[in-house]
Design an enzyme around this catalytic site. Structure first.
Site, PDB file in Angstrom:
ATOM      1  N   ASP A 302       0.812  -1.218   0.000  1.00 34.60           N
ATOM      2  CA  ASP A 302       0.000   0.000   0.000  1.00 34.60           C
ATOM      3  C   ASP A 302       0.845   1.266   0.000  1.00 34.60           C
ATOM      4  OD1 ASP A 302      -2.403  -1.338  -0.091  1.00 34.60           O
ATOM      5  OD2 ASP A 302      -3.303  -0.132   1.491  1.00 34.60           O
ATOM      6  N   ASN A 349      -5.227  -2.728  -5.363  1.00 31.78           N
ATOM      7  CA  ASN A 349      -6.429  -2.753  -4.525  1.00 31.78           C
ATOM      8  C   ASN A 349      -6.227  -1.883  -3.292  1.00 31.78           C
ATOM      9  OD1 ASN A 349      -9.021  -3.449  -3.773  1.00 31.78           O
ATOM     10  ND2 ASN A 349      -8.468  -5.440  -2.930  1.00 31.78           N
ATOM     11  N   ASP A 585     -11.834  -2.365  11.473  1.00 33.51           N
ATOM     12  CA  ASP A 585     -10.917  -3.353  10.895  1.00 33.51           C
ATOM     13  C   ASP A 585     -10.616  -4.501  11.854  1.00 33.51           C
ATOM     14  OD1 ASP A 585     -10.781  -2.038   8.520  1.00 33.51           O
ATOM     15  OD2 ASP A 585      -8.752  -1.260   8.776  1.00 33.51           O
ATOM     16  N   GLU A 628     -11.456  -4.678   0.952  1.00 32.19           N
ATOM     17  CA  GLU A 628     -10.797  -5.522  -0.045  1.00 32.19           C
ATOM     18  C   GLU A 628     -11.715  -6.627  -0.548  1.00 32.19           C
ATOM     19  OE1 GLU A 628      -7.384  -3.487   1.943  1.00 32.19           O
ATOM     20  OE2 GLU A 628      -9.414  -4.082   2.434  1.00 32.19           O
ATOM     21  N   HIS A 675      -5.737  -9.143   3.242  1.00 31.91           N
ATOM     22  CA  HIS A 675      -4.724  -9.336   4.280  1.00 31.91           C
ATOM     23  C   HIS A 675      -5.327  -9.581   5.650  1.00 31.91           C
ATOM     24  CE1 HIS A 675      -4.926  -4.812   5.352  1.00 31.91           C
ATOM     25  NE2 HIS A 675      -5.791  -5.011   4.378  1.00 31.91           N
ATOM     26  N   ARG A 676      -6.425  -8.914   5.963  1.00 32.40           N
ATOM     27  CA  ARG A 676      -6.997  -9.041   7.304  1.00 32.40           C
ATOM     28  C   ARG A 676      -7.718 -10.382   7.478  1.00 32.40           C
ATOM     29  NH1 ARG A 676      -4.801  -5.188   9.609  1.00 32.40           N
ATOM     30  NH2 ARG A 676      -4.747  -3.058   8.792  1.00 32.40           N
ATOM     31  N   LYS A 701       0.137  -6.482   2.078  1.00 32.33           N
ATOM     32  CA  LYS A 701      -0.512  -5.168   2.075  1.00 32.33           C
ATOM     33  C   LYS A 701      -0.175  -4.380   3.334  1.00 32.33           C
ATOM     34  CE  LYS A 701      -5.089  -3.200   1.117  1.00 32.33           C
ATOM     35  NZ  LYS A 701      -4.848  -2.675  -0.226  1.00 32.33           N
TER      36      LYS A 701
END
Length: 784
Positions: A302, A349, A585, A628, A675-676, A701
């Site tokens: 990112d 993204n 998040d 995402e 990624h999360r 990311k």
């Protein structure tokens, strides 16, 4: 004068050219810069060899390659007319730069070859990236050139060094960013990323390892790789023996965390720099005046996207200090230009970059040629909404057009400046829309009053974070209050220019901190995260006190540190209702812990509506559907694989906890390139046997070295997994496990050994051997 052979192009079968090199870095008159550039740089001027030699030997040379990519590219693409450049008098600055790069690379190789004339080990170093790169090339040539394969090999071999604990992520990030700056190393891994090529269907980890067996650097059956210890130096003055399992882990598409108690407990660690703060600080420093040194910047996909975009917009200059630990930003004082050559700005993204840069591109000065700035992204980014921000900017006079689907990237943005004055913005979908306008507002033609509409504002802590960072860079934002003192969703931003602080320290990422803290919670161990406490700018810093503590963890939080000790294994509590709007998040981490929270909540948190006692109801996260991936649906689908029941809500979900040891084992988690999702589900993998995390590289990311840190800092074993969807092909060490319609035909002169080799190969592969001589004699009444 020294004489050195330089390969023409990247192929190893091309005829060698002789290039004369002087120690004072000038060339024999017979070799012009144009000839040299054609010799070393092929296909759009790719710089594999100079990047490679600088990485192993000369950090200063690498820093020049890293920071001057645009100039070097321009030098390569500048034609030489009338043999200009053959003498110093006719040499342009661009040609001087190009020659210095080439001379530096040749100088390193000449020095190493001279010292190690008999190839006792030192000469191995010039093969950095080749062990893995050659294996990839053997499968993908000619679709991928030698230099392209070696550049991918360089990244993967650097990741091997990081996995061994020898090289840090800063160095891996610098190497990746430098190669990408020259359009190299575009594939995230050799197997999935390059499958756009037809030949890549035959790639597999097993096959690559087999090909590596015959590398000339090996010691018998042991594979050897050049291991970096930092940019400009290697771990040994020769290639290092590396186990197959280590190489396989770097090459694998997926990962498996081996359940157990973290051996490093009590753990004390820092997470990478905050993605949110890194992107904001990068943008403000680029728009500001003066020089700012950013410390603890996140080295990830990112932030690379944001930096590359700012370079394309000619908005700032970047350089590195302290071995890449400090980014030096020389601000452009708000001066921005349309990218040269009508080049599109590709953002992958990266949602934060897409939202911020939409407003940034309106600041670009008008041109007389009618050019536009185009920003675009990958397929998922083209689905993520940006309509409310675009409509607010259009209403303010900006000329922005959708090039494909309405309300999404790609966008064409006219360079007309930001008008300012009163701007109305719907802020119920993403706080990043708000931050985008706030960050750029000081450069508008008139002072900005930003009014937020549409009901509940999403993720207020991120807006507060933006305002706090803007203040550090010299611009004070006023939030308007009514007569009673109640704060309104309205902000006043004065005109002005950011003044860069000499140094800006970036907090560690609070969202990322939730994963090691959750591992402590689920395994009953202790973890301390430094540089994240109750004084943090980030809303997710509240996760430990507001989620983990009610689950039964012991939490100690100071202004700058957070320590969590989990309850005995299997004793996590459900927590009833939890509003995670300030830390959206982190809901994925809360969800995986709620899945194994089988102990009823404390009385004050118990739901009174007849819900199950082990219910955790997470609300305030509706915006997670447009990240995402649709993260709410993703967690519902993936938790179902473990046998965990859930229920989707309008703005969240319910998770019904069940005993940890009753969860389904052997689950393969699809990560949706998010990624999360990957890191949250790896928390479950630390407790549930044989959990496979697909698309392991999506963590790049925000935490590129997550899998390595699990091993080296947390103390859990991680194994590489080759996904079953990648069919194993036959190889010398592993026959195919599936019926194959393929054939191998051996052609050669009489007596060359076709029968012997054919019978041997058929025996190893488990295939049928057919001798054409025998078949001919059977079908025809005559001998051969």
């Amino acid at each position: 004068m020294d004489v050195l052979k330089v390969k023409r192009g990247f192929g190893r079968t091309r005829k060698d050219d002789v290039v004369y090199w002087r120690k004072e870095s000038t060339f024999n008159h017979s070799c012009s810069p144009a000839f040299i550039s054609r010799t070393i740089f092929r296909r759009d001027g790719r710089l594999t060899v100079p990047s490679q030699t600088a990485a192993i030997w000369d950090e200063n040379e690498f820093a020049a390659l890293e920071s001057r990519a645009a100039e070097i590219f321009a030098a390569i693409q500048t034609p030489s007319t009338n043999f200009a450049g053959r003498t110093e008098a006719t040499r342009s600055p661009a040609q001087e730069l190009l020659l210095s790069v080439i001379a530096g690379s040749i100088g390193v190789k000449a020095h190493i070859v001279t010292i190690d004339e008999r190839e006792t080990g030192l000469r191995n170093l010039v093969n950095f990236g080749h062990t893995i790169g050659h294996a990839i090339e053997a499968v993908l040539t000619p679709a991928m050139l030698h230099g392209e394969c070696v550049s991918v090999g360089m990244i993967l071999e650097a990741e091997v060094a990081r996995q061994l604990g020898v090289l840090n992520q800063v160095a891996v990030g610098r190497l990746t960013r430098a190669l990408k700056g020259y359009n190299l190393a575009q594939f995230r891994s050799p197997t999935p990323g390059s499958r756009v090529l037809p030949a890549a269907r035959s790639l597999s980890v097993t096959k690559l390892l087999d090909i590596m067996r015959i590398d000339k650097k090996n010691s018998g059956p042991q594979k050897k790789i050049v291991i970096l210890s930092r940019i400009g130096a290697t771990y040994e003055q020769k290639a290092t023996i590396v186990a197959d399992a280590v190489i396989a882990k770097a090459l694998s598409d997926a990962a498996k965390v081996v359940p157990g108690s973290p051996s490093k407990s009590p753990i004390r660690m820092a997470t990478p720099g905050s993605k949110s703060i890194s992107n904001r600080a990068l943008l403000l420093a680029a728009l500001g005046t003066g020089t700012c040194r950013l410390k603890n910047l996140l080295h990830s996909d990112d932030t690379q996207v944001m930096m590359n975009a700012l370079v394309e917009l000619q908005g700032a200059k970047f350089a590195w200090e302290d071995g890449g630990e400090t980014l030096v930003v020389t601000g452009g004082a708000g001066s921005l230009s349309v990218p040269k050559g009508d080049k599109e700005i590709y953002l992958g993204n990266a949602g934060t970059a897409a939202r911020f840069l939409t407003t940034v591109c309106t600041l670009v000065g008008e041109t007389s040629t009618g050019q536009y700035t185009v920003i675009t992204g990958n397929a998922r980014m083209k689905q993520r909404p940006i309509g409310p921000l675009v409509e607010a900017l259009r209403a303010n006079g900006s000329r922005i057009n959708y090039l494909e689907a309405e309300g999404c990237l790609p966008l064409s943005i006219a360079p007309a400046g930001l008008k300012g004055s009163h701007i109305r913005l719907a802020a119920s979908v993403s706080s990043q829309y708000v931050s985008s306008i706030l960050l750029c507002a000081p450069y508008a033609a008139e002072p900005v009053t930003l009014e937020l509409t549409g009901g509940q504002v999403i993720s207020q802590p991120y807006i507060d974070m933006t305002i706090a960072i803007m203040k550090t860079f010299g611009i004070a934002v006023e939030r308007v209050a009514d007569e009673s003192g109640k704060l309104l969703d309205m902000y006043r931003i004065p005109r002005g220019a950011y003044t860069n602080p000499a140094v800006y320290n970036i907090e560690s990422d609070a969202s990322s901190a939730t994963y090691p803290l959750a591992i402590a919670a689920i395994t009953g161990t202790t973890c301390t995260i430094t540089n994240i406490g109750n004084g943090s700018l980030q809303g997710d810093a509240r996760f430990a006190k507001e989620v983990l503590e009610p689950m039964g963890c012991t939490v100690v939080q100071t202004e700058t540190e957070t320590t969590v000790t989990g309850p005995p294994v299997g004793q996590l509590k459900a927590i009833g209702l939890v509003d995670m709007e300030p830390m959206t998040d982190a809901f994925l981490t809360a969800s995986v812990l709620a899945a194994v929270a089988a102990v009823p909540p404390s009385a004050e948190r118990e739901l009174k509506d007849g819900s199950r006692l082990t219910t955790t109801r997470i609300i305030g996260i509706a915006n997670q559907r447009v990240k995402e991936c649709n993260r709410i649906k993703a967690m519902i689908d993936e938790l179902a694989k473990f046998g965990v029941e859930t229920k989707e809500l309008d703005d969240g979900l319910e998770v019904y906890g069940r005993p940890l040891f009753g969860l389904q084992e052997g689950v393969s988690v699809h990560c949706y390139d998010d990624h999360r999702v990957a890191m949250a589900c790896s928390v479950l993998g630390s407790a549930v046997k044989d959990t496979i995390i697909e698309e392991k590289r999506c963590v790049e990311k925000t935490w590129p070295n997550w899998w390595d840190d699990l091993v080296n800092k947390i103390g859990l074993d991680v194994e590489g997994v080759e996904l079953s969807s990648v069919h194993d092909l036959a190889s010398a060490s592993r026959p195919t496990q599936e019926p194959s319609q393929a054939s191998v035909v051996l052609i050669g002169m009489r007596g060359s050994g076709k029968t012997f080799i054919g019978e041997l190969a058929a025996s190893i592969l488990g295939w049928q051997f057919v001798d054409a001589d025998v078949v001919f004699e059977q079908k025809n009444p005559m001998g051969v």
